[in-house]
Design a protein around this motif. Structure first.
Motif, PDB file in Angstrom:
ATOM      1  N   ARG A  11       0.862  -1.189   0.000  1.00 41.43           N
ATOM      2  CA  ARG A  11       0.000   0.000   0.000  1.00 41.43           C
ATOM      3  C   ARG A  11       0.897   1.237   0.000  1.00 41.43           C
ATOM      4  O   ARG A  11       1.756   1.389   0.867  1.00 41.43           O
ATOM      5  N   VAL A  12       0.670   2.119  -0.969  1.00 36.48           N
ATOM      6  CA  VAL A  12       1.540   3.262  -1.213  1.00 36.48           C
ATOM      7  C   VAL A  12       0.752   4.553  -1.029  1.00 36.48           C
ATOM      8  O   VAL A  12      -0.292   4.749  -1.673  1.00 36.48           O
ATOM      9  N   ALA A  13       1.230   5.442  -0.149  1.00 36.09           N
ATOM     10  CA  ALA A  13       0.626   6.767   0.016  1.00 36.09           C
ATOM     11  C   ALA A  13       1.454   7.766  -0.785  1.00 36.09           C
ATOM     12  O   ALA A  13       2.675   7.824  -0.659  1.00 36.09           O
ATOM     13  N   ALA A  14       0.779   8.559  -1.610  1.00 37.16           N
ATOM     14  CA  ALA A  14       1.465   9.536  -2.452  1.00 37.16           C
ATOM     15  C   ALA A  14       0.518  10.704  -2.700  1.00 37.16           C
ATOM     16  O   ALA A  14      -0.695  10.589  -2.485  1.00 37.16           O
ATOM     17  N   PRO A  15       1.059  11.839  -3.167  1.00 42.49           N
ATOM     18  CA  PRO A  15       0.216  13.007  -3.437  1.00 42.49           C
ATOM     19  C   PRO A  15      -0.829  12.724  -4.509  1.00 42.49           C
ATOM     20  O   PRO A  15      -0.685  11.805  -5.326  1.00 42.49           O
ATOM     21  N   PHE A  27       5.557   8.667   0.271  1.00 40.22           N
ATOM     22  CA  PHE A  27       6.509   9.611  -0.294  1.00 40.22           C
ATOM     23  C   PHE A  27       6.102  11.016   0.113  1.00 40.22           C
ATOM     24  O   PHE A  27       4.957  11.435  -0.109  1.00 40.22           O
ATOM     25  N   ARG A  28       7.031  11.745   0.745  1.00 39.59           N
ATOM     26  CA  ARG A  28       6.746  13.077   1.269  1.00 39.59           C
ATOM     27  C   ARG A  28       7.930  14.001   1.030  1.00 39.59           C
ATOM     28  O   ARG A  28       9.080  13.571   0.958  1.00 39.59           O
ATOM     29  N   ASN A  35      11.484  12.537   0.480  1.00 36.71           N
ATOM     30  CA  ASN A  35      11.746  11.510   1.484  1.00 36.71           C
ATOM     31  C   ASN A  35      10.832  10.317   1.273  1.00 36.71           C
ATOM     32  O   ASN A  35       9.705  10.460   0.777  1.00 36.71           O
ATOM     33  N   VAL A  36      11.318   9.169   1.643  1.00 38.00           N
ATOM     34  CA  VAL A  36      10.487   7.979   1.678  1.00 38.00           C
ATOM     35  C   VAL A  36      10.310   7.609   3.144  1.00 38.00           C
ATOM     36  O   VAL A  36      11.243   7.684   3.943  1.00 38.00           O
ATOM     37  N   LEU A  37       9.092   7.236   3.492  1.00 37.60           N
ATOM     38  CA  LEU A  37       8.726   7.001   4.882  1.00 37.60           C
ATOM     39  C   LEU A  37       7.998   5.671   4.975  1.00 37.60           C
ATOM     40  O   LEU A  37       7.180   5.333   4.123  1.00 37.60           O
ATOM     41  N   TYR A  38       8.312   4.895   6.027  1.00 37.47           N
ATOM     42  CA  TYR A  38       7.618   3.630   6.220  1.00 37.47           C
ATOM     43  C   TYR A  38       7.580   3.296   7.695  1.00 37.47           C
ATOM     44  O   TYR A  38       8.366   3.809   8.490  1.00 37.47           O
TER      45      TYR A  38
END
Length: 307
Positions: A95-99, A143-144, A271-274
């Motif tokens: 599951r990927v969160a992105a703009p 991704f932020r 940045n990549v965040l997990y």
């Protein structure tokens, strides 16, 4: 003695978001899942999940337990998959969160090629300009842009900081003139990243001498994504401050021109965040490598990631 199977079941419930979802994934009755989680809570002497008719949410103790054991569970599952398949092949749901405008820049054919290369991987995108709660929203990777403030998560910078530049369309400057100073800039229309309905804003601009100036502005148009601001600037609605990487091709093509080029504003990297875990699942690592590699090739990350 603590049953490690119950810990694995707890991780699955968190990721599924419900007892029923975890039961479907594991092929067991939902009441069995609920009963085993209750037994785990009784053994630990604390509540891990808050139940409601609509959703499950983690308690503080549940967040701590998930953070500590999710990586270990992933490692055990991957070890079993390696023995079963005989290879380290990425697999599972990511599951990927992105703009919201992620796919304005990140090409879907790249995703298609990735899925063709990794047939055991499934991707689920959660696209929103709001910052996702990685645990509550069951996000594997986000991704932020900007500084990372989520102390409970693991993050790393994947694209270095850049500079934001003042730009405008040739048509706007032909009609209104090209400002020669910061004082003149204040009399121009601005395209701003501000909350809706807020007509005033400001830019912090740094000159060639390193001195920082704050310029008060009147917004002709505001937006909450860089892509929206870029399009408004191309339409001649005012002067904008945008990441150089985003307007690179517009400047080269003459669709936009620099304004007060001696001033800039420090931009934000990507940045990549997990969620914090001892090791990333192979599928998550592979997808991170895909995104980082493609963005490095483009030299232009998705615009709203940089805000």
């Amino acid at each position: 003695m603590l049953d490690l199977n119950d810990l694995a079941l707890f991780v699955q419930v968190v990721r599924s978001g419900s007892f029923a979802g975890a039961a479907r994934q594991l092929g067991v009755p939902a009441n069995t899942v609920s009963r085993r989680i209750q037994a785990l809570e009784q053994h630990l002497g604390t509540r891990l999940l808050q139940r409601s008719t609509r959703r499950l949410t983690l308690t503080s103790a549940g967040e701590q337990l998930h953070r500590r054991c999710a990586g270990a569970v992933d490692g055990l599952l991957e070890a079993g998959q390696e023995l079963t398949s005989g290879s380290r092949e990425p697999g599972g749901l990511v599951r990927v969160a992105a703009p919201a405008d992620f796919f304005d820049f990140f090409r879907m054919e790249w995703v298609a090629a990735f899925l063709a290369e990794h047939p055991r991987v499934q991707l689920a995108f959660v696209l929103s300009d709001a910052k996702a709660d990685l645990i509550a929203d069951r996000i594997d990777v986000a991704f932020r842009g900007g500084r990372l403030h989520d102390s409970d998560y693991i993050g790393r910078q994947v694209l270095a900081d850049g500079n934001d530049a003042l730009v405008a369309s040739p048509a706007y400057l032909a009609a209104r003139g090209n400002p020669a100073s910061l004082q003149e800039l204040q009399r121009h229309d601005a395209v701003l990243f501000t909350p809706p309905g807020q007509a005033q804003g400001y830019w912090r601009l740094r000159g060639a001498d390193g001195v920082e100036h704050e310029v008060q502005l009147t917004a002709r148009l505001t937006g909450n994504t860089v892509q929206a601001l870029r399009k408004a600037t191309l339409a001649g609605l005012g002067i904008a401050m945008l990441p150089r990487s985003i307007v690179k091709w517009d400047l080269e093509a003459g669709r936009l021109v620099p304004v007060l080029a001696q001033y800039h504003s420090p931009g934000h990297g990507l940045n990549v965040l997990y969620p914090s875990r001892r090791q990333l699942p192979l599928a998550v690592s592979a997808f991170i490598d895909l995104v980082v590699g493609k963005l490095h090739e483009l030299d232009a990350p998705p615009a709203s990631m940089l805000m």
